[in-house]
Design an enzyme around this catalytic site. Structure first.
Site, PDB file in Angstrom:
ATOM      1  N   ASN A 134       0.955  -1.166  -0.023  1.00 38.28           N
ATOM      2  CA  ASN A 134      -0.006  -0.205  -0.010  1.00 38.28           C
ATOM      3  C   ASN A 134       0.833   1.237  -0.069  1.00 38.28           C
ATOM      4  O   ASN A 134       1.505   1.542   1.201  1.00 38.28           O
ATOM      5  CB  ASN A 134      -1.050  -0.293   1.341  1.00 38.28           C
ATOM      6  CG  ASN A 134      -1.746   1.174   1.201  1.00 38.28           C
ATOM      7  OD1 ASN A 134      -1.702   2.156   0.434  1.00 38.28           O
ATOM      8  ND2 ASN A 134      -2.704   1.098   2.275  1.00 38.28           N
TER       9      ASN A 134
ATOM     10  N   LYS B 178       3.402   0.619   3.055  1.00 37.07           N
ATOM     11  CA  LYS B 178       3.182  -0.217   4.213  1.00 37.07           C
ATOM     12  C   LYS B 178       3.155  -1.827   3.377  1.00 37.07           C
ATOM     13  O   LYS B 178       2.606  -1.612   2.067  1.00 37.07           O
ATOM     14  CB  LYS B 178       1.515  -0.100   4.468  1.00 37.07           C
ATOM     15  CG  LYS B 178       1.395   0.999   5.600  1.00 37.07           C
ATOM     16  CD  LYS B 178      -0.009   0.748   6.240  1.00 37.07           C
ATOM     17  CE  LYS B 178      -0.429   2.230   6.610  1.00 37.07           C
ATOM     18  NZ  LYS B 178      -1.709   2.217   6.452  1.00 37.07           N
TER      19      LYS B 178
ATOM     20  N   ARG C  18      -2.577  -2.145  -3.259  1.00 33.77           N
ATOM     21  CA  ARG C  18      -4.015  -1.172  -3.098  1.00 33.77           C
ATOM     22  C   ARG C  18      -3.800  -0.290  -4.143  1.00 33.77           C
ATOM     23  O   ARG C  18      -2.795   0.615  -4.030  1.00 33.77           O
ATOM     24  CB  ARG C  18      -3.954  -0.698  -1.718  1.00 33.77           C
ATOM     25  CG  ARG C  18      -4.968   0.479  -1.369  1.00 33.77           C
ATOM     26  CD  ARG C  18      -5.049   1.143  -0.069  1.00 33.77           C
ATOM     27  NE  ARG C  18      -6.171   1.976  -0.114  1.00 33.77           N
ATOM     28  CZ  ARG C  18      -6.122   3.057   0.282  1.00 33.77           C
ATOM     29  NH1 ARG C  18      -4.816   3.648   0.705  1.00 33.77           N
ATOM     30  NH2 ARG C  18      -7.033   4.140   0.531  1.00 33.77           N
TER      31      ARG C  18
ATOM     32  N   HIS D 285     -12.722   3.930   0.310  1.00 35.63           N
ATOM     33  CA  HIS D 285     -12.660   2.917   1.357  1.00 35.63           C
ATOM     34  C   HIS D 285     -13.224   1.680   1.032  1.00 35.63           C
ATOM     35  O   HIS D 285     -13.974   0.910   1.911  1.00 35.63           O
ATOM     36  CB  HIS D 285     -13.345   3.602   2.333  1.00 35.63           C
ATOM     37  CG  HIS D 285     -12.604   4.592   3.298  1.00 35.63           C
ATOM     38  ND1 HIS D 285     -13.259   5.919   3.811  1.00 35.63           N
ATOM     39  CD2 HIS D 285     -11.384   4.715   3.337  1.00 35.63           C
ATOM     40  CE1 HIS D 285     -12.183   6.497   4.118  1.00 35.63           C
ATOM     41  NE2 HIS D 285     -11.167   6.047   4.013  1.00 35.63           N
TER      42      HIS D 285
ATOM     43  N   HIS E  28     -16.811   3.851   8.312  1.00 39.51           N
ATOM     44  CA  HIS E  28     -15.563   3.993   8.256  1.00 39.51           C
ATOM     45  C   HIS E  28     -14.906   5.298   8.643  1.00 39.51           C
ATOM     46  O   HIS E  28     -14.817   6.147   8.038  1.00 39.51           O
ATOM     47  CB  HIS E  28     -14.878   3.648   7.107  1.00 39.51           C
ATOM     48  CG  HIS E  28     -13.161   3.487   6.966  1.00 39.51           C
ATOM     49  ND1 HIS E  28     -12.738   2.306   6.895  1.00 39.51           N
ATOM     50  CD2 HIS E  28     -12.360   4.503   7.160  1.00 39.51           C
ATOM     51  CE1 HIS E  28     -11.299   2.660   6.979  1.00 39.51           C
ATOM     52  NE2 HIS E  28     -11.273   3.924   7.177  1.00 39.51           N
TER      53      HIS E  28
ATOM     54  N   GLY F 162     -12.091   7.377   9.916  1.00 41.83           N
ATOM     55  CA  GLY F 162     -10.489   7.231  10.333  1.00 41.83           C
ATOM     56  C   GLY F 162     -10.049   8.792  10.152  1.00 41.83           C
ATOM     57  O   GLY F 162     -10.933   9.861  10.517  1.00 41.83           O
TER      58      GLY F 162
ATOM     59  N   ARG G 247     -10.498  17.029   6.303  1.00 38.97           N
ATOM     60  CA  ARG G 247     -11.337  17.501   4.870  1.00 38.97           C
ATOM     61  C   ARG G 247     -12.554  18.019   5.521  1.00 38.97           C
ATOM     62  O   ARG G 247     -13.169  17.405   6.421  1.00 38.97           O
ATOM     63  CB  ARG G 247     -11.385  16.117   4.029  1.00 38.97           C
ATOM     64  CG  ARG G 247     -10.174  15.585   3.558  1.00 38.97           C
ATOM     65  CD  ARG G 247     -10.407  14.653   2.588  1.00 38.97           C
ATOM     66  NE  ARG G 247      -9.288  13.812   2.430  1.00 38.97           N
ATOM     67  CZ  ARG G 247      -9.382  12.491   2.533  1.00 38.97           C
ATOM     68  NH1 ARG G 247     -10.352  11.810   2.613  1.00 38.97           N
ATOM     69  NH2 ARG G 247      -8.260  11.650   2.498  1.00 38.97           N
TER      70      ARG G 247
ATOM     71  N   CYS H  50      -8.467  12.842  16.716  1.00 40.03           N
ATOM     72  CA  CYS H  50      -9.881  12.481  17.474  1.00 40.03           C
ATOM     73  C   CYS H  50      -9.555  12.362  18.975  1.00 40.03           C
ATOM     74  O   CYS H  50     -10.184  12.917  19.950  1.00 40.03           O
ATOM     75  CB  CYS H  50     -10.694  11.317  16.981  1.00 40.03           C
ATOM     76  SG  CYS H  50     -11.938  11.106  17.921  1.00 40.03           S
TER      77      CYS H  50
ATOM     78  N   GLY I 175      -9.785   4.073  12.380  1.00 41.23           N
ATOM     79  CA  GLY I 175      -9.234   4.340  14.217  1.00 41.23           C
ATOM     80  C   GLY I 175     -10.108   5.001  14.641  1.00 41.23           C
ATOM     81  O   GLY I 175     -10.014   4.795  16.199  1.00 41.23           O
ATOM     82  N   ILE I 176     -10.869   5.915  14.511  1.00 43.74           N
ATOM     83  CA  ILE I 176     -12.059   6.232  15.399  1.00 43.74           C
ATOM     84  C   ILE I 176     -13.181   5.441  15.624  1.00 43.74           C
ATOM     85  O   ILE I 176     -13.434   5.337  16.619  1.00 43.74           O
ATOM     86  CB  ILE I 176     -12.697   7.604  14.742  1.00 43.74           C
ATOM     87  CG1 ILE I 176     -11.470   8.944  14.215  1.00 43.74           C
ATOM     88  CG2 ILE I 176     -13.648   8.427  15.784  1.00 43.74           C
ATOM     89  CD1 ILE I 176     -11.979   9.911  13.830  1.00 43.74           C
TER      90      ILE I 176
ATOM     91  N   GLU J 186     -13.232   2.249  15.460  1.00 43.22           N
ATOM     92  CA  GLU J 186     -12.712   0.985  16.458  1.00 43.22           C
ATOM     93  C   GLU J 186     -12.471   1.492  17.736  1.00 43.22           C
ATOM     94  O   GLU J 186     -12.365   0.663  18.680  1.00 43.22           O
ATOM     95  CB  GLU J 186     -11.665   0.670  15.893  1.00 43.22           C
ATOM     96  CG  GLU J 186     -11.965  -0.237  14.464  1.00 43.22           C
ATOM     97  CD  GLU J 186     -10.667  -0.702  13.616  1.00 43.22           C
ATOM     98  OE1 GLU J 186      -9.817  -1.070  14.152  1.00 43.22           O
ATOM     99  OE2 GLU J 186     -10.888  -0.772  12.644  1.00 43.22           O
ATOM    100  N   ASN J 187     -12.048   2.660  18.160  1.00 46.66           N
ATOM    101  CA  ASN J 187     -11.576   3.053  19.571  1.00 46.66           C
ATOM    102  C   ASN J 187     -12.318   4.223  20.126  1.00 46.66           C
ATOM    103  O   ASN J 187     -12.159   3.990  21.346  1.00 46.66           O
ATOM    104  CB  ASN J 187     -10.302   3.738  18.976  1.00 46.66           C
ATOM    105  CG  ASN J 187      -9.194   2.581  18.626  1.00 46.66           C
ATOM    106  OD1 ASN J 187      -8.949   1.531  19.275  1.00 46.66           O
ATOM    107  ND2 ASN J 187      -8.650   2.827  17.624  1.00 46.66           N
TER     108      ASN J 187
ATOM    109  N   GLU K 135      -7.922  -4.343   5.444  1.00 45.69           N
ATOM    110  CA  GLU K 135      -7.876  -4.114   3.937  1.00 45.69           C
ATOM    111  C   GLU K 135      -6.796  -5.040   3.479  1.00 45.69           C
ATOM    112  O   GLU K 135      -7.130  -5.581   2.298  1.00 45.69           O
ATOM    113  CB  GLU K 135      -7.596  -2.767   3.825  1.00 45.69           C
ATOM    114  CG  GLU K 135      -8.730  -1.804   4.119  1.00 45.69           C
ATOM    115  CD  GLU K 135      -8.410  -0.452   4.188  1.00 45.69           C
ATOM    116  OE1 GLU K 135      -8.011  -0.040   5.196  1.00 45.69           O
ATOM    117  OE2 GLU K 135      -8.840   0.476   3.173  1.00 45.69           O
TER     118      GLU K 135
HETATM  119  P1  AMP Z   1      -7.058   5.842  10.646  1.00 47.36           P
HETATM  120  O1  AMP Z   1      -7.066   7.055   9.593  1.00 47.36           O
HETATM  121  O2  AMP Z   1      -8.057   4.851  10.449  1.00 47.36           O
HETATM  122  O3  AMP Z   1      -5.729   5.471  11.151  1.00 47.36           O
HETATM  123  O4  AMP Z   1      -7.585   6.630  12.227  1.00 47.36           O
HETATM  124  C1  AMP Z   1      -7.019   7.809  12.415  1.00 47.36           C
HETATM  125  C2  AMP Z   1      -7.839   8.365  13.515  1.00 47.36           C
HETATM  126  O5  AMP Z   1      -8.141   7.499  14.553  1.00 47.36           O
HETATM  127  C3  AMP Z   1      -7.181   9.666  14.342  1.00 47.36           C
HETATM  128  O6  AMP Z   1      -8.224  10.461  14.462  1.00 47.36           O
HETATM  129  C4  AMP Z   1      -6.929   8.903  15.804  1.00 47.36           C
HETATM  130  O7  AMP Z   1      -7.095  10.235  16.670  1.00 47.36           O
HETATM  131  C5  AMP Z   1      -8.365   8.183  15.857  1.00 47.36           C
HETATM  132  N1  AMP Z   1      -7.851   7.310  17.018  1.00 47.36           N
HETATM  133  C6  AMP Z   1      -6.889   6.266  17.156  1.00 47.36           C
HETATM  134  N2  AMP Z   1      -6.849   5.741  18.445  1.00 47.36           N
HETATM  135  C7  AMP Z   1      -7.680   6.182  19.007  1.00 47.36           C
HETATM  136  C8  AMP Z   1      -8.479   6.256  20.420  1.00 47.36           C
HETATM  137  N3  AMP Z   1      -7.941   5.386  21.278  1.00 47.36           N
HETATM  138  N4  AMP Z   1      -9.450   7.026  20.751  1.00 47.36           N
HETATM  139  C9  AMP Z   1      -9.834   7.969  19.827  1.00 47.36           C
HETATM  140  N5  AMP Z   1      -9.602   8.048  18.655  1.00 47.36           N
HETATM  141  C10 AMP Z   1      -8.629   7.178  18.189  1.00 47.36           C
END
Ligand code: AMP
Length: 400
Positions: free
Chosen positions: A10, A17, A89, A178, A206, A208, A239, A282, A330-331, A333-334, A384
């Site tokens: 990727n 990656k 990718r 995505h 999705h 992130g 964005r 986030c 990322g957001i 999932e977390n 992915e």
């Molecule tokens: P990605 O582009 O999928 O890697 O996601 C990046 C986003 O995920 C960023 O805004 C990060 O702040 C958010 N993120 C990652 N870990 C956490 C967490 N533990 N709590 C809240 N947001 C997170």
């Protein structure tokens, strides 16, 4: 020795990656990321058999240098003989590719032509393809496109309200991105439901740094929030997502912005970063809400969550039935806070979270987070790379 592993690449503008995956067992044998490419600080982090290593790259610090170091690592660990193919990718396949495709010269030419729709992505993706071709001249290279899953959208979802000839003559339409992630989590939801994917209807969010929401009806993408480019849709890290196009003319005609300035403003300076004037991350915004009760951070989060919730609700118009909502990225999932704020606006869709589960299912875990009696809401960690490895494997095995 059996050839059963796919090298997944990727390639981004300053990063690359990779992972070597056995698609049948989903096992990741070795993986890593090269970062800060094209600068003297370029390095490659690798994870193999529980050991992490970091290697500084030599001049010219480019994607080819990174691929050469990855190849050396594969030889060092005697992994090359397992390699069946390389899966890449690719961001934009336009209307030309709704399926994974073996990369031959004509495909590379088409990907180059499609770069006019994705100038930031397709050219760098191709750099990765060419570096891998040099390193593995005997192996098939396969392209898996981010846009492919959304090629099933009906015209009513992908045609803009502008003169039709712009679609016919210049391909200006909604494509969506995505796709590989939405497809993966949609299929995982079908498994959780013990239903075939072809009769599973879900909405996947999705979230992130880039964010998109997709309506999947009976296993097919029928609408998605990103458009011709990844700028359309919900508010993202930097964005803007949807804005009144009139804002662009106002910026240019009244405030003397150039087209380049507007591009930078909407792509790089807006979203969470632009509203909060704090960060595109986030976590930083959440910390400011929780620790400092920062009003702007709170507003930023409210705008972000409200836009996602509105998009989810609007996709009820796209589905024949509703099996549930998926959070990923990322957001997604977390952040239990983001999930909670989004789902709190969706009570009329009979969605309600079990806050204990919502707090527990984080950091790479997947699972159901909705209350009993509510429609399903899951967190599903995206993968992915696994999809790219699987689709590459299937295509190459079929061709043999
Ligand atoms: P990605 O582009 O999928 O890697 O996601 C990046 C986003 O995920 C960023 O805004 C990060 O702040 C958010 N993120 C990652 N870990 C956490 C967490 N533990 N709590 C809240 N947001 C997170």
């Amino acid at each position: 020795m059996s050839k059963n592993a796919v090298l997944v690449i990727n390639c981004g503008s300053s990063s690359l990656k990779f992972s070597l995956i056995e698609p049948n067992s989903s096992k990741v044998i070795i993986s890593g990321v090269a970062e800060r490419l094209l600068s003297a600080e370029a390095f490659l982090k690798t994870s193999y058999a529980g050991t992490k290593t970091s290697t500084r790259l030599n001049p010219p610090f480019d994607h080819q240098t990174a691929v050469d170091v990855i190849v050396a690592a594969l030889y060092e660990h005697n992994l090359v003989e397992h390699l069946l193919a390389v899966g890449h990718r690719l961001v934009h396949g336009g209307e030309s590719y709704s399926q994974p495709t073996v990369i031959i010269d004509a495909v590379k030419q088409r990907i180059k032509e499609l770069a006019k729709l994705a100038p930031l992505h397709n050219p760098v993706n191709l750099i990765g393809v060419e570096a891998a071709e040099k390193a593995f001249a005997d192996l098939p290279q396969v392209a898996v496109f981010d846009t492919a899953f959304h090629q099933s959208m009906p015209e009513k979802a992908f045609i803009y309200g502008i003169p039709y000839k712009l679609y016919q003559q210049h391909g200006i339409r909604r494509y969506g991105f995505h796709g590989t992630s939405h497809y993966f989590v949609g299929k995982q939801a079908a498994k959780l439901l013990h239903k075939p994917f072809r009769s599973t209807s879900v909405i996947s969010a999705h979230l992130g740094n880039g964010c998109s929401v997709t309506a999947i009806d009976n296993g097919q993408s029928v609408d998605t929030s990103m458009g011709l480019t990844p700028l359309e849709g919900v508010v993202m890290g930097t964005r803007s997502g949807d804005v009144d196009p009139g804002i662009i003319f106002h910026l240019i005609q009244q405030l003397n912005y150039s087209a380049t300035d507007v591009d930078k403003l909407l792509n790089k300076e807006s979203g969470l970063l632009g509203i909060s004037e704090m960060s595109n991350d986030c976590r930083t915004i959440e910390e400011a809400i929780i620790n400092d009760e920062d009003a702007r951070a709170n507003l930023t989060m409210d705008i972000f969550c409200y836009r996602v919730a509105k998009t989810i609700a609007s996709y009820m118009a796209s589905l024949s039935h509703f099996d549930g909502l998926i959070f990923t990225g990322g957001i997604g999932e977390n952040s239990n806070l983001v999930r909670s704020r989004i789902v709190n606006s969706l009570k009329l869709l009979n969605l309600e979270l079990d806050e204990t589960k919502n707090t527990e299912v984080r950091f790479g875990k997947s699972g159901l987070i909705s209350k009993q009696g509510s429609n399903n809401c899951w967190v599903i960690a995206t993968n992915e790379e696994q999809v790219i490895a699987e689709q590459t494997y299937q295509l190459i095995s079929k061709d043999k």
